[in-house]
Design a protein around this motif. Structure first.
Motif, PDB file in Angstrom:
ATOM      1  N   ALA A 119       0.831  -1.213   0.000  1.00 66.15           N
ATOM      2  CA  ALA A 119       0.000   0.000   0.000  1.00 66.15           C
ATOM      3  C   ALA A 119       0.865   1.261   0.000  1.00 66.15           C
ATOM      4  N   LYS A 120       1.968   1.252   0.762  1.00 66.86           N
ATOM      5  CA  LYS A 120       2.871   2.414   0.794  1.00 66.86           C
ATOM      6  C   LYS A 120       3.457   2.684  -0.581  1.00 66.86           C
ATOM      7  N   LEU A 121       3.874   1.620  -1.260  1.00 70.28           N
ATOM      8  CA  LEU A 121       4.463   1.784  -2.594  1.00 70.28           C
ATOM      9  C   LEU A 121       3.413   2.266  -3.587  1.00 70.28           C
ATOM     10  N   ALA A 122       2.199   1.734  -3.466  1.00 72.97           N
ATOM     11  CA  ALA A 122       1.117   2.161  -4.353  1.00 72.97           C
ATOM     12  C   ALA A 122       0.830   3.650  -4.164  1.00 72.97           C
ATOM     13  N   ARG A 123       0.804   4.095  -2.910  1.00 73.30           N
ATOM     14  CA  ARG A 123       0.545   5.509  -2.645  1.00 73.30           C
ATOM     15  C   ARG A 123       1.670   6.374  -3.208  1.00 73.30           C
ATOM     16  N   ARG A 124       2.896   5.915  -3.067  1.00 74.14           N
ATOM     17  CA  ARG A 124       4.035   6.669  -3.580  1.00 74.14           C
ATOM     18  C   ARG A 124       3.959   6.812  -5.097  1.00 74.14           C
ATOM     19  N   ALA A 150      -7.702  -4.268   0.836  1.00 71.43           N
ATOM     20  CA  ALA A 150      -8.818  -3.464   0.332  1.00 71.43           C
ATOM     21  C   ALA A 150      -9.052  -2.233   1.200  1.00 71.43           C
ATOM     22  N   ILE A 151      -8.943  -2.394   2.522  1.00 72.68           N
ATOM     23  CA  ILE A 151      -9.120  -1.267   3.445  1.00 72.68           C
ATOM     24  C   ILE A 151      -8.022  -0.232   3.225  1.00 72.68           C
ATOM     25  N   LEU A 152      -6.776  -0.707   3.089  1.00 76.66           N
ATOM     26  CA  LEU A 152      -5.657   0.207   2.833  1.00 76.66           C
ATOM     27  C   LEU A 152      -5.848   0.930   1.505  1.00 76.66           C
ATOM     28  N   GLY A 153      -6.355   0.218   0.509  1.00 74.71           N
ATOM     29  CA  GLY A 153      -6.604   0.832  -0.788  1.00 74.71           C
ATOM     30  C   GLY A 153      -7.600   1.975  -0.698  1.00 74.71           C
ATOM     31  N   THR A 154      -8.641   1.773   0.096  1.00 73.81           N
ATOM     32  CA  THR A 154      -9.636   2.832   0.305  1.00 73.81           C
ATOM     33  C   THR A 154      -9.008   4.044   0.981  1.00 73.81           C
ATOM     34  N   GLN A 155      -8.132   3.782   1.963  1.00 73.00           N
ATOM     35  CA  GLN A 155      -7.486   4.869   2.709  1.00 73.00           C
ATOM     36  C   GLN A 155      -6.601   5.730   1.821  1.00 73.00           C
ATOM     37  N   ILE A 156      -5.909   5.110   0.882  1.00 72.34           N
ATOM     38  CA  ILE A 156      -4.943   5.857   0.063  1.00 72.34           C
ATOM     39  C   ILE A 156      -5.503   6.235  -1.313  1.00 72.34           C
ATOM     40  N   GLY A 157      -6.728   5.808  -1.600  1.00 74.66           N
ATOM     41  CA  GLY A 157      -7.329   6.163  -2.880  1.00 74.66           C
ATOM     42  C   GLY A 157      -6.793   5.366  -4.054  1.00 74.66           C
ATOM     43  N   VAL A 158      -6.468   4.091  -3.818  1.00 69.14           N
ATOM     44  CA  VAL A 158      -5.957   3.206  -4.870  1.00 69.14           C
ATOM     45  C   VAL A 158      -6.911   2.024  -5.024  1.00 69.14           C
ATOM     46  N   ASP A 159      -7.205   1.649  -6.257  1.00 64.16           N
ATOM     47  CA  ASP A 159      -8.129   0.539  -6.520  1.00 64.16           C
ATOM     48  C   ASP A 159      -7.509  -0.797  -6.128  1.00 64.16           C
ATOM     49  N   THR A 160      -8.355  -1.702  -5.637  1.00 58.67           N
ATOM     50  CA  THR A 160      -7.921  -3.076  -5.361  1.00 58.67           C
ATOM     51  C   THR A 160      -8.798  -4.030  -6.163  1.00 58.67           C
ATOM     52  N   LEU A 161      -8.215  -5.139  -6.540  1.00 62.74           N
ATOM     53  CA  LEU A 161      -8.951  -6.140  -7.326  1.00 62.74           C
ATOM     54  C   LEU A 161     -10.073  -6.719  -6.469  1.00 62.74           C
ATOM     55  N   PRO A 162     -11.304  -6.771  -6.994  1.00 64.46           N
ATOM     56  CA  PRO A 162     -12.408  -7.356  -6.218  1.00 64.46           C
ATOM     57  C   PRO A 162     -12.092  -8.783  -5.787  1.00 64.46           C
ATOM     58  N   ILE A 163     -12.536  -9.127  -4.584  1.00 68.94           N
ATOM     59  CA  ILE A 163     -12.264 -10.459  -4.019  1.00 68.94           C
ATOM     60  C   ILE A 163     -13.255 -11.471  -4.598  1.00 68.94           C
ATOM     61  N   VAL A 164     -12.734 -12.594  -5.100  1.00 65.06           N
ATOM     62  CA  VAL A 164     -13.550 -13.705  -5.580  1.00 65.06           C
ATOM     63  C   VAL A 164     -13.137 -14.945  -4.794  1.00 65.06           C
ATOM     64  N   ALA A 165     -14.058 -15.483  -4.018  1.00 70.20           N
ATOM     65  CA  ALA A 165     -13.745 -16.620  -3.147  1.00 70.20           C
ATOM     66  C   ALA A 165     -13.400 -17.862  -3.968  1.00 70.20           C
ATOM     67  N   GLY A 166     -12.441 -18.638  -3.431  1.00 68.78           N
ATOM     68  CA  GLY A 166     -12.114 -19.934  -4.010  1.00 68.78           C
ATOM     69  C   GLY A 166     -11.056 -19.933  -5.093  1.00 68.78           C
ATOM     70  N   GLN A 167     -10.567 -18.755  -5.495  1.00 67.52           N
ATOM     71  CA  GLN A 167      -9.551 -18.707  -6.550  1.00 67.52           C
ATOM     72  C   GLN A 167      -8.152 -18.960  -5.984  1.00 67.52           C
ATOM     73  N   THR A 168      -7.285 -19.529  -6.806  1.00 68.41           N
ATOM     74  CA  THR A 168      -5.890 -19.734  -6.417  1.00 68.41           C
ATOM     75  C   THR A 168      -5.094 -18.452  -6.682  1.00 68.41           C
ATOM     76  N   ALA A 169      -3.876 -18.423  -6.162  1.00 63.31           N
ATOM     77  CA  ALA A 169      -3.014 -17.257  -6.355  1.00 63.31           C
ATOM     78  C   ALA A 169      -2.748 -17.009  -7.840  1.00 63.31           C
ATOM     79  N   VAL A 170      -2.544 -18.079  -8.611  1.00 61.51           N
ATOM     80  CA  VAL A 170      -2.276 -17.944 -10.041  1.00 61.51           C
ATOM     81  C   VAL A 170      -3.497 -17.380 -10.766  1.00 61.51           C
ATOM     82  N   GLN A 171      -4.701 -17.861 -10.388  1.00 62.74           N
ATOM     83  CA  GLN A 171      -5.924 -17.360 -11.014  1.00 62.74           C
ATOM     84  C   GLN A 171      -6.140 -15.872 -10.715  1.00 62.74           C
ATOM     85  N   ILE A 172      -5.829 -15.478  -9.472  1.00 60.86           N
ATOM     86  CA  ILE A 172      -5.971 -14.066  -9.092  1.00 60.86           C
ATOM     87  C   ILE A 172      -4.976 -13.215  -9.874  1.00 60.86           C
ATOM     88  N   ALA A 173      -3.753 -13.725 -10.048  1.00 54.96           N
ATOM     89  CA  ALA A 173      -2.724 -12.987 -10.793  1.00 54.96           C
ATOM     90  C   ALA A 173      -3.155 -12.773 -12.245  1.00 54.96           C
TER      91      ALA A 173
END
Length: 492
Positions: A119-124, A150-173
């Motif tokens: 989140a810090k790097l995203a804000r920077r 997601a909470i940190l993203g809201t605080q700094i004004g940066v979008d986060t990928l919507p959460i989809v339950a059951g996906q693997t790390a590779v699928q999320i990437a």
């Protein structure tokens, strides 16, 4: 960061520069103390040994021994070798994020502060480089890890990928890569899962994500408090993944800092950033030259000016300067100065960036001159009427009792505040007459011929000598200011 090492080295070099003429035995004795200081700061033995060997080879030559200021020449050699030890290739803060969307892979062990650092790097990237950033949590193991990002993203004004339950790390990437492309993002940050230790499951998962995302940067987040273990972790991750840079976290909580010195030398990977607090803006570029200056007690004036520029508007600063030049400095002005210092990270942070003030900051803290005191002083000023703030000379006994009671403090603390105000008013008046305030403004905001010189052109030996004088080494009076800072720090 580096407080303990800086204090030890300052003592060694103070003695060395005061001696005048030096022998090779004098230099060897001093460097033995430097070696002990490095080891106590948790620098690895091979790195400390090689560092001292290089310094000694250069410091015992006839050119140094026969120079007019051999002690300062030794300091310069140590300064240059510190920079060489810490320096990687290119600008540490310049990430490879051309040709959007640029993927950045964040890796590290659990508990290293990886999600917060993402989140810090995203804000920077958003605030300082104007990039449109997307963050995605790939941590399917740690409870609420995705929600935290997601909470940190809201605080700094940066979008986060919507959460989809059951996906693997590779699928999320894969989904993050698609979303970043379709959504017109410049950068997308992938916050991978960590473990309590390095294992095959962790590495297999991160390698699979790396193969899918093809990151431009793979940044390893390491807890600086773990000392030499941090270096071992970096070597392991680099061997398995190919790390492009390191981010050291919690460096504000470690006065030793040896991990930073060892990391670059052992792994060969550059330290890109350091985390210096919990706030989302507490991420600094790891600049080897400025870090070396901090270690040797030269402070970091460039960082101080940058913080001032971030928190102070030019128009406001110019109005203040015009008032100060006329000798006008009331309680509203003092309140502004106190609040400005707190915005810049507080008393200890500001003093740590001022040359020669490392020892003075400890003296200040021991005397209770800290951020709590600043807040109490602001409370006292807030308890005054508008007329009293504009003209502190109105404050007689009855008014003082009312103000102190309103702030929930003692009259004695108000008297100390008034004395501090008088000292600062006198100082501002003198600086205004000498034109030094105008020069300071030019340095801070880059105006005209008074703009701050390039720090790479500053002579470190001369800076170290000036730092000793600025620190008030000559006696209890402290700096040559009205009353002396030491006097301000003593509790009455």
């Amino acid at each position: 960061m580096f407080e303990n090492l800086s204090e030890r080295l300052s003592g060694v070099f103070d003695r060395l520069t005061r001696q005048g003429a030096l022998t090779e035995d004098d230099v060897r004795t001093a460097l033995r103390e430097v070696r002990v200081a490095l080891l106590e700061a948790d620098v690895s033995l091979p790195v400390a040994r090689d560092f001292i060997k290089r310094v000694q080879a250069k410091a015992t030559g006839s050119a140094v021994m026969k120079s007019i200021t051999p002690g300062q020449q030794v300091v310069k050699i140590v300064h240059d070798e510190l920079i060489a030890t810490l320096t990687g290739e290119g600008d540490p803060g310049k990430l490879k994020i051309d040709n959007p969307p640029a993927p950045i892979l964040m890796v590290g062990l659990q508990g290293s502060g990886k999600t917060t650092t993402t989140a810090k790097l995203a804000r920077r990237l958003k605030d300082r480089e104007g990039k449109r950033v997307l963050m995605a949590s790939l941590d399917t193991n740690r409870p609420a890890a995705m929600e935290q990002l997601a909470i940190l993203g809201t605080q700094i004004g940066v979008d986060t990928l919507p959460i989809v339950a059951g996906q693997t790390a590779v699928q999320i990437a894969k989904r993050a890569k698609q979303q970043a492309t379709l959504g017109g993002y410049d950068v997308f940050l992938l916050d991978t899962a960590g473990r309590l230790h390095i294992d095959d499951v962790l590495m297999d998962e991160v390698q699979a994500v790396r193969d899918v995302a093809a990151p431009r940067e793979t940044l390893l987040v390491v807890d600086g408090l773990t000392g030499q273990d941090a270096v071992n972790v970096a070597a392991e991750f680099d061997g398995k993944l190919g790390v492009s840079g390191v981010i050291l976290t919690r460096m504000d909580g470690d006065g030793r800092g040896g991990a930073a010195l060892s990391m670059r030398a052992v792994t060969g990977k550059p330290i890109r950033f350091v985390g210096l607090g919990e706030k989302t803006d507490a991420l600094e570029v790891f600049d080897p030259q400025r870090i070396a200056g901090r270690i040797l007690g030269m402070g970091d004036i460039v960082a101080l000016v940058e913080k001032a520029q971030e928190t102070l508007e030019v128009e406001q600063a110019e109005r203040m300067m015009k008032r100060f030049q006329k000798g006008q400095f009331n309680m509203n002005d003092l309140k502004g100065q106190l609040e400005q210092m707190m915005k810049m990270g507080g008393m200890q942070s500001v003093m740590g960036m001022m040359p020669g003030m490392g020892k003075m900051s400890k003296q200040a803290e021991a005397a209770g001159f800290d951020d709590k005191m600043l807040r109490r002083q602001v409370a006292l000023i807030d308890s005054m009427t508008r007329k009293e703030r504009a003209n502190p000379a109105l404050l007689q006994a009855s008014r003082k009792k009312r103000i102190a009671k309103g702030a929930g403090l003692e009259v004695s603390e108000l008297n100390r505040l008034l004395k501090q105000h008088r000292q600062m008013a006198d100082m501002m008046k003198k600086l205004g007459k000498k034109g030094m305030l105008k020069q300071a403004m030019g340095s801070m905001f880059g105006k005209g011929q008074d703009a701050m010189p390039d720090p790479s052109q500053m002579d470190p030996a001369a800076m170290q000598a000036a730092a000793r004088q600025l620190g008030g080494m000559g006696g209890p009076g402290g700096m040559n200011m009205p009353g002396g800072l030491s006097g301000m720090f003593r509790k009455k």
